[in-house]
Each structure stands twice: as structure tokens, then as C-alpha cells.
Design a protein around this motif. Structure first.
Motif: not given
Length: 132
Positions: A78-81, A86-91
Motif C-alpha cells: 500500500a502506498i499512501l501519499k 511529497t509525503t509517501r509511506i509504503a506498507i
């Protein structure tokens, strides 16, 4: 023609987020009006979304079942932006559910109505706040 309505909470937008909030607040005893400019069946988005299964658990919602779940949960990243990208979190390896968002929205709208929320079709053109 003008209609005057009162409520504890006015939620503008009857998509998945607005409908989920309306259901929760109505279940807690609030007098809720949920409104959308579009007809109920057209509110929210109409695509299929991969939603991490834990999001449903965290929100206190039952996980989707077919046909709302278009594919069984699987492992994906899952890629959350944020809105700016500019902010990206990968789960990584998160179990997700491919969800038909229009069917999820319909389920959440039904829950809101079942708990007593009022769903109105129209635009909010004026708002009066009364301090109590």
C-alpha cells in the motif's frame, strides 16, 4: 424555495467518508443531516480501490464481502501519499481488499439512514450557527 432545517451535525458530501461519519454520529445519538449535490447513487467515487484490510478493522467497519469486495484480500504494498505527493509511506505485504467504492458508499449510506441520519439531495447555500 428555501427550506430551513436544524440538526446537531451537518455533513456535506455523502461519499464514503461523509457517510461513515454520519453513520457513526447518528449511532451515537446525534441528529445528523448528510447532504450531497448529486443523487445518493452517484455520491462518492465509482472506482475499485485496494484498501488495506486493517483500515476496516480500525474504523470499526465490517470488511467487504462480494460483490463489494471484487477480489479476495491479498498481499500487496500500500502506498499512501498526501495531496501534494511529497509525503509517501509504503506498507509492504499488507493484506488488502479490492473494494468497489460505490458499493461501499451505498453500504455506509444505508448504515447512516438505519441509525436515523437524514440524507438530503441538494446544495448548502447558507448556514446559520446558533450558539447555545
Amino acid at each position: 424555495m428555501s427550506h430551513r432545517r436544524t440538526c446537531d451535525v451537518l455533513i456535506v458530501g455523502a461519499g464514503s467518508a461523509g457517510s461513515a461519519v454520519a453513520a457513526r454520529l447518528a449511532a451515537a445519538g446525534r441528529d445528523v443531516i448528510l447532504t450531497d449535490q448529486r443523487h445518493r447513487r452517484d455520491a462518492g467515487v465509482g472506482w475499485i480501490n485496494a484498501i488495506p484490510a486493517w483500515c476496516f478493522d480500525e474504523a470499526g467497519l465490517a470488511r467487504p464481502e462480494p460483490p463489494e469486495a471484487t477480489r479476495p484480500a491479498g498481499r500487496h504494498t500500500a502506498i499512501l501519499k498526501n495531496a501534494e505527493g511529497t509525503t509517501r509511506i509504503a506498507i509492504p505485504a499488507d493484506p488488502g481488499v479490492m473494494t468497489d467504492m460505490s458499493l461501499l458508499t451505498a453500504r455506509l449510506q444505508s448504515q447512516a439512514l438505519d441509525h436515523g441520519a437524514r440524507l438530503l439531495h441538494g446544495r448548502v447555500v447558507a448556514l446559520s450557527l446558533i450558539h447555545i
